[in-house]
Design a protein around this motif. Structure first.
Motif, PDB file in Angstrom:
ATOM      1  N   GLU A 147       0.850  -1.184   0.000  1.00 16.32           N
ATOM      2  CA  GLU A 147       0.000   0.000   0.000  1.00 16.32           C
ATOM      3  C   GLU A 147       0.890   1.241   0.000  1.00 16.32           C
ATOM      4  OE1 GLU A 147      -2.697  -0.300   3.260  1.00 16.32           O
ATOM      5  OE2 GLU A 147      -3.659  -2.121   2.496  1.00 16.32           O
ATOM      6  N   ASP A 148       0.312   2.363  -0.368  1.00 15.45           N
ATOM      7  CA  ASP A 148       1.046   3.643  -0.370  1.00 15.45           C
ATOM      8  C   ASP A 148       2.331   3.549  -1.208  1.00 15.45           C
ATOM      9  OD1 ASP A 148      -0.881   4.765   1.335  1.00 15.45           O
ATOM     10  OD2 ASP A 148       0.161   3.997   3.103  1.00 15.45           O
ATOM     11  N   GLU A 161       2.467  10.571  -5.423  1.00 15.42           N
ATOM     12  CA  GLU A 161       1.721  10.464  -4.171  1.00 15.42           C
ATOM     13  C   GLU A 161       1.564   8.989  -3.804  1.00 15.42           C
ATOM     14  OE1 GLU A 161       0.775  12.981  -2.303  1.00 15.42           O
ATOM     15  OE2 GLU A 161       1.694  14.380  -3.760  1.00 15.42           O
ATOM     16  N   PRO A 162       1.594   8.656  -2.540  1.00 11.64           N
ATOM     17  CA  PRO A 162       1.402   7.255  -2.135  1.00 11.64           C
ATOM     18  C   PRO A 162       0.104   6.698  -2.703  1.00 11.64           C
ATOM     19  CG  PRO A 162       2.177   8.561  -0.283  1.00 11.64           C
ATOM     20  CD  PRO A 162       1.866   9.536  -1.381  1.00 11.64           C
ATOM     21  N   THR A 164      -2.515   3.386  -3.348  1.00 13.48           N
ATOM     22  CA  THR A 164      -3.014   2.059  -2.998  1.00 13.48           C
ATOM     23  C   THR A 164      -4.144   1.730  -3.958  1.00 13.48           C
ATOM     24  OG1 THR A 164      -2.482   2.384  -0.654  1.00 13.48           O
ATOM     25  CG2 THR A 164      -4.041   0.606  -1.208  1.00 13.48           C
TER      26      THR A 164
END
Length: 374
Positions: A147-148, A161-162, A164
């Motif tokens: 994730e991220d 940007e992170p 998911t």
């Protein structure tokens, strides 16, 4: 041995009769074949992806979703997902959605594809097909495992940007196989990541595919991966499955169709050397003959390849009822012989990927939809 039915959804006239079904009917046949394959005990159904030529498989996730809705047990594969021309973010989203719909029955097969025209169609350079595949697969792995995610690469805008992706896969990342036809690069990529190899075994002599498999095995072991988790799958030609009471009868009945299709294909560098049915049966990958001879041929190939999954493709220019008859006879008279002669741990307790809930999926799928699913 496990068994798969693969349909890359060619949409062709029967070269002898000139008969062709409508697009809607052809797609309906795919779903009905998948249903019957599940009823007959096949382990997997795969849908191909093509973006050029006489195929209607440009949206495999849509077709596989339709199959997921009318089946409950059979594993679902792509064959192959042409990852080189696709956005890994979109692939992660689409196939995770399919994994959720099927309750964990998805396994992906990735590759660069077998159609050079798709690269200019997507604004990409054919010369970069391998670099595209390697970079995009590295990102896809991260998107399904993390994730991220932030990321930079050569072939798409960075993920600053992170990120998911959603939905997440049903129960961890699906297993990914690597489709390999003629180049060592796919075999090397599979070996690097410790993933299984899916050899096309389609139009080349057997020795060419053995070279790929041997190279894969050597690289896989050199990378330090567990030999017990090294799995290989094999195709059997492009729709070259036909059964009759005797091999002579099978060649008489199917030979004119096979030879007309072979004669009508002229793609330099991508034509089968097996131009007549006798040559194809004797030395090529075609599974045409009596059930006894076809079973013996698969076991003979298994002795060379060591494969755990045998994929077959039906001759889709034949009347659909005849295709189902071939499928049914193959399940009844070929599969039991080969299973007995070539046991495998694939999708059994010894296979770590068997823990994905493909077996549990059948129970959940058959439950009351109103109760929801965990």
């Amino acid at each position: 041995m496990k068994f798969q039915v693969l349909d890359i959804i060619p949409h062709l006239k029967n070269p002898v009769t000139g008969r062709i079904v409508s697009t809607a009917e052809r797609l309906d046949q795919v779903l009905r074949t998948a249903q019957r394959a599940e009823e007959l005990g096949f382990d997997s159904f795969a849908v191909g992806e093509r973006h050029a030529g006489e195929f209607i498989s440009s949206s495999p996730t849509t077709v596989l979703a339709g199959i997921a809705a009318v089946t409950s047990r059979i594993r679902l594969h792509s064959g192959v997902t042409v990852l080189s021309v696709l956005d890994p973010v979109r692939v992660a989203e689409d196939y995770a959605t399919l994994d959720q719909l099927s309750r964990g029955r998805l396994e992906l097969v990735i590759g660069k594809g077998n159609e050079v025209l798709q690269y200019p169609l997507f604004g990409l350079e054919l010369a970069e097909q391998w670099d595209l595949l390697e970079e995009k697969y590295a990102l896809l792995r991260r998107l399904w495992r993390e994730e991220d995610v932030t990321w930079h690469g050569r072939f798409r805008a960075p993920l600053l940007e992170p990120t998911t992706t959603t939905p997440r896969p049903f129960a961890g990342p699906p297993r990914v196989w690597h489709g390999s036809a003629t180049s060592l690069r796919s075999a090397e990529l599979a070996a690097y990541w410790g993933d299984p190899l899916f050899t096309a075994n389609a139009i080349q002599p057997r020795e060419n595919y053995k070279r790929l498999i041997d190279h894969y095995t050597e690289a896989y072991l050199a990378a330090g991966h567990d030999p017990a988790e090294r799995y290989i799958a094999s195709g059997c030609g492009a729709g070259d499955v036909f059964l009759a009471d005797s091999t002579a009868e099978a060649k008489r009945a199917f030979g004119p169709v096979y030879e007309a299709l072979a004669a009508g294909r002229n793609v330099p560098g991508n034509n089968t050397p097996f131009r007549d049915i006798d040559h194809a049966v004797a030395e090529g990958p075609a599974l045409v003959g009596s059930p006894e001879d076809v079973a013996a041929k698969i076991l003979d190939y298994h002795a060379v390849y060591g494969h755990s999954l045998q994929s077959i493709s039906l001759p889709t220019t034949l009347p659909f009822g005849q295709q189902l008859e071939i499928l049914e006879r193959f399940a009844a008279e070929v599969i039991p012989v080969v299973r007995a002669g070539a046991p495998t741990t694939l999708w059994e307790n010894q296979d770590p990927w068997a823990a994905r809930p493909a077996g549990l999926a059948a129970v959940e799928h058959a439950g009351n939809p109103a109760e929801g699913a965990a």
